[in-house]
Design a protein around this motif. Structure first.
Motif, PDB file in Angstrom:
ATOM      1  N   ASP B 180       0.882  -1.173   0.000  1.00 50.36           N
ATOM      2  CA  ASP B 180       0.000   0.000   0.000  1.00 50.36           C
ATOM      3  C   ASP B 180       0.921   1.225   0.000  1.00 50.36           C
ATOM      4  OD1 ASP B 180      -2.165   1.637   0.334  1.00 50.36           O
ATOM      5  OD2 ASP B 180      -2.639   1.007   2.372  1.00 50.36           O
ATOM      6  N   ALA B 181       1.442   1.539  -1.189  1.00 45.70           N
ATOM      7  CA  ALA B 181       2.620   2.404  -1.325  1.00 45.70           C
ATOM      8  C   ALA B 181       2.554   3.719  -0.566  1.00 45.70           C
ATOM      9  CB  ALA B 181       2.893   2.669  -2.793  1.00 45.70           C
ATOM     10  N   TYR B 182       1.514   4.511  -0.829  1.00 45.30           N
ATOM     11  CA  TYR B 182       1.500   5.858  -0.250  1.00 45.30           C
ATOM     12  C   TYR B 182       0.742   5.929   1.082  1.00 45.30           C
ATOM     13  CZ  TYR B 182       4.260   7.600  -4.026  1.00 45.30           C
ATOM     14  OH  TYR B 182       5.307   7.829  -4.881  1.00 45.30           O
ATOM     15  N   VAL B 186       2.004  -2.367   4.544  1.00 46.86           N
ATOM     16  CA  VAL B 186       1.476  -3.542   3.839  1.00 46.86           C
ATOM     17  C   VAL B 186       0.141  -3.882   4.492  1.00 46.86           C
ATOM     18  CG1 VAL B 186       1.766  -6.049   3.632  1.00 46.86           C
ATOM     19  CG2 VAL B 186       3.642  -4.532   3.026  1.00 46.86           C
ATOM     20  N   GLN B 187      -0.834  -4.218   3.682  1.00 45.32           N
ATOM     21  CA  GLN B 187      -2.118  -4.655   4.244  1.00 45.32           C
ATOM     22  C   GLN B 187      -2.416  -6.070   3.752  1.00 45.32           C
ATOM     23  OE1 GLN B 187      -5.288  -1.931   5.408  1.00 45.32           O
ATOM     24  NE2 GLN B 187      -4.650  -0.725   3.648  1.00 45.32           N
ATOM     25  N   ILE B 188      -3.037  -6.855   4.644  1.00 54.04           N
ATOM     26  CA  ILE B 188      -3.364  -8.240   4.313  1.00 54.04           C
ATOM     27  C   ILE B 188      -4.889  -8.404   4.343  1.00 54.04           C
ATOM     28  CG2 ILE B 188      -2.952 -10.671   4.916  1.00 54.04           C
ATOM     29  CD1 ILE B 188      -0.436  -9.565   6.505  1.00 54.04           C
ATOM     30  N   ASN B 201       3.309  -0.231   9.461  1.00 49.64           N
ATOM     31  CA  ASN B 201       2.750   1.123   9.542  1.00 49.64           C
ATOM     32  C   ASN B 201       3.433   2.010  10.582  1.00 49.64           C
ATOM     33  OD1 ASN B 201       1.343  -0.974  11.013  1.00 49.64           O
ATOM     34  ND2 ASN B 201       0.084   0.639  11.881  1.00 49.64           N
ATOM     35  N   LYS B 202       4.206   1.387  11.494  1.00 55.19           N
ATOM     36  CA  LYS B 202       4.886   2.207  12.514  1.00 55.19           C
ATOM     37  C   LYS B 202       6.380   2.365  12.224  1.00 55.19           C
ATOM     38  CE  LYS B 202       1.602   0.852  16.042  1.00 55.19           C
ATOM     39  NZ  LYS B 202       1.296  -0.203  17.011  1.00 55.19           N
ATOM     40  N   ASP B 203       6.804   1.893  11.071  1.00 58.73           N
ATOM     41  CA  ASP B 203       8.251   1.863  10.810  1.00 58.73           C
ATOM     42  C   ASP B 203       8.725   2.928   9.823  1.00 58.73           C
ATOM     43  OD1 ASP B 203       8.713  -0.276  12.605  1.00 58.73           O
ATOM     44  OD2 ASP B 203       7.850  -1.645  11.131  1.00 58.73           O
ATOM     45  N   HIS B 204       7.938   3.960   9.664  1.00 58.34           N
ATOM     46  CA  HIS B 204       8.316   5.119   8.843  1.00 58.34           C
ATOM     47  C   HIS B 204       8.730   4.732   7.426  1.00 58.34           C
ATOM     48  CE1 HIS B 204       8.086   7.210  12.634  1.00 58.34           C
ATOM     49  NE2 HIS B 204       8.945   6.357  13.141  1.00 58.34           N
ATOM     50  N   LEU B 237       9.135  -6.678  13.203  1.00 57.49           N
ATOM     51  CA  LEU B 237      10.252  -6.300  12.348  1.00 57.49           C
ATOM     52  C   LEU B 237      11.494  -7.084  12.760  1.00 57.49           C
ATOM     53  CD1 LEU B 237      11.357  -4.380  10.126  1.00 57.49           C
ATOM     54  CD2 LEU B 237      11.780  -2.714  11.931  1.00 57.49           C
ATOM     55  N   LEU B 238      12.055  -7.866  11.818  1.00 54.97           N
ATOM     56  CA  LEU B 238      13.219  -8.696  12.135  1.00 54.97           C
ATOM     57  C   LEU B 238      14.525  -8.035  11.724  1.00 54.97           C
ATOM     58  CD1 LEU B 238      11.858 -12.132  10.820  1.00 54.97           C
ATOM     59  CD2 LEU B 238      11.772 -11.272  13.161  1.00 54.97           C
ATOM     60  N   LYS B 239      14.481  -7.329  10.593  1.00 57.45           N
ATOM     61  CA  LYS B 239      15.741  -6.805  10.061  1.00 57.45           C
ATOM     62  C   LYS B 239      15.465  -5.659   9.084  1.00 57.45           C
ATOM     63  CE  LYS B 239      20.232  -7.353   8.866  1.00 57.45           C
ATOM     64  NZ  LYS B 239      21.332  -7.196   9.800  1.00 57.45           N
ATOM     65  N   ILE B 240      16.376  -4.704   9.053  1.00 53.85           N
ATOM     66  CA  ILE B 240      16.323  -3.631   8.043  1.00 53.85           C
ATOM     67  C   ILE B 240      17.651  -3.607   7.308  1.00 53.85           C
ATOM     68  CG2 ILE B 240      16.158  -1.150   7.626  1.00 53.85           C
ATOM     69  CD1 ILE B 240      14.443  -0.883  10.105  1.00 53.85           C
ATOM     70  N   PHE B 241      17.609  -3.598   5.973  1.00 53.68           N
ATOM     71  CA  PHE B 241      18.831  -3.358   5.186  1.00 53.68           C
ATOM     72  C   PHE B 241      18.772  -1.921   4.704  1.00 53.68           C
ATOM     73  CE2 PHE B 241      18.303  -7.829   3.135  1.00 53.68           C
ATOM     74  CZ  PHE B 241      18.718  -8.434   4.300  1.00 53.68           C
ATOM     75  N   SER B 242      19.894  -1.223   4.835  1.00 57.67           N
ATOM     76  CA  SER B 242      19.929   0.118   4.241  1.00 57.67           C
ATOM     77  C   SER B 242      21.210   0.352   3.443  1.00 57.67           C
ATOM     78  CB  SER B 242      19.772   1.189   5.323  1.00 57.67           C
ATOM     79  OG  SER B 242      20.675   0.959   6.369  1.00 57.67           O
TER      80      SER B 242
END
Lengths: 130, 280
Positions: B180-182, B186-188, B201-204, B237-242
């Motif tokens: 849900d891009a903008y 993600v919605q299920i 939704n809470k991860d900016h 949230l398990l991991k973020i790659f940046s």
């Protein structure tokens, strides 16, 4: 109060009508320049700034909307620098307001529209001057 | 002590949950492996099928089949801005952003998928057998076709179950996962179109452009934020790659490798899943 009472009535009328004419003239110039802006036509290659372009889906959505203008031959979108370059078909022109409407329809805010290249006639005139 | 059938099932269930919890924890590490340069390919979608990677090359209006070094093996041209595509049973389903059609490429022929309604800029499609889900970008909805039955999922908005410019969609275990891009999440949904859950939704997240769902993970590409976020199915949230990313658009997972398409970088970043045995 005393000073104004000394001015004759006819002179008063003249002064007032002068002011009205000046005001009307300013108003007319304003309208003309606004309508001139609204009906500004572009030919050749144009660069348009677009605010809000933030992903490829936006960029190609804008392309989809701009393609609805038949006079546009080629559209190149620069996502990183947030502008669009438009090549307008030879002998045809595009109204500024039409361009801005398409940008708004695609969900963005139109910015400044400038010539990316000097139009041919203008270029020829400039060369003749030299 | 006599172990009854129900007690055995309870113990089995608890053990299984413990194992799942343990496997989702820090003994799994994703490490950057390599970057595959793509020359002039500007990728949106990525799909692995039969030993090869397929990419939608939006800039050049084509789909390309590449080997794992980035060499083009085959190309499918004349597509009008192909986006997130899908391969099912040898057929390639490609959403054409400019023509509002879903093309089916099969056995050297290209045809249009019959549609129940007019699309406006289809940005993603996923096909699993008789189930076809289409992300209808400018109409802010998902169209789910199931053997003749049509379900419209979502409408324009920002509340639970509403969508705002959906870009990618995936079907898994009778659920529909939507990037849900903008709305930056993600919605299920279930197959009836009911809203089930929200992730991220809470991860900016700043423009959720692509999604990949596996048995263990829900992975999101955050284009503008230049990140990849990995969640479990509980939404943790398990991991973020940046690092090693340049405007990621999509993700594919094959065995212990994760392939991420970089739109601006014109490349694929490959990450490898490492099992850290010392911590076990």
């Amino acid at each position: 109060m005393k000073r104004s009472s000394r001015i004759p009535f006819t002179k008063k009328i003249k002064t007032m009508s002068k002011s009205i004419i000046i005001l009307l003239a300013i108003f007319t110039i304003g309208i003309t320049s606004t309508s001139a802006q609204e009906t500004k036509k572009f030919t050749g290659t144009v660069k348009m700034e677009v605010n809000g372009l933030s992903c490829p889906f936006c960029a190609y959505g804008l392309e989809k909307n701009l393609k609805e203008i038949p006079a546009i031959e080629k559209i190149t979108i620069n996502l990183e620098e947030a502008f669009v370059t438009l090549v307008i078909k030879k002998g045809e022109s595009v109204l500024e307001e039409d361009l801005k409407k398409k940008v708004k329809d695609a969900g963005f805010t139109p910015g400044e529209i400038t010539y990316a290249e000097i139009p041919k006639k203008k270029k020829e005139n400039e060369n003749n001057k030299k | 002590m006599k172990i009854t059938k129900s007690r055995f099932l309870n113990l089995y269930g608890v053990s299984l949950m413990f194992l799942l919890f343990a496997s989702c924890n820090s003994n799994e590490q994703w490490e950057f492996s390599k970057e595959i340069k793509l020359n002039d390919i500007q990728p949106i979608g990525i799909v692995f099928d039969k030993e090869n990677l397929f990419l939608s090359d939006v800039k050049n209006n084509r789909l390309v089949q590449i080997d794992l070094d980035g060499n083009i093996i085959k190309e499918y041209g004349s597509l009008q801005r192909p986006m997130h595509f899908s391969i099912d049973n040898g057929k390639i389903y490609v959403p054409e952003y400019l023509t509002d059609q879903i093309k089916i490429i099969f056995a050297g022929k290209t045809e249009n998928l019959p549609l129940p309604d007019t699309l406006d800029a289809p940005s993603g499609v996923d096909v699993k057998g008789d189930n076809i889900a289409i992300a209808d970008f400018y109409n802010h909805r998902i169209i789910l076709q199931q053997d003749g039955k049509v379900t419209i999922i979502g409408k324009e908005g920002h509340k639970d179950g509403e969508l705002y410019y959906p870009t990618d969609v995936e079907i898994r275990n009778e659920m529909v996962y939507v990037a849900d891009a903008y709305n930056n999440r993600v919605q299920i949904f279930d197959f009836k179109g009911n809203f089930i859950k929200m992730i991220g939704n809470k991860d900016h997240i700043n423009v959720a452009t692509g999604i990949k769902v596996t048995d263990k993970y829900v992975v999101i590409s955050d284009f503008e934020g230049n990140r990849i976020l990995i969640y479990n199915h509980q939404g943790e949230l398990l991991k973020i790659f940046s690092d090693h990313l340049d405007k990621p658009t999509d993700i594919e997972i094959v065995g212990s490798f994760m392939y991420i398409t970089n739109y601006i970088g014109k490349s694929i970043s490959v990450f490898k899943l490492i099992q850290n045995k010392k911590n076990q």
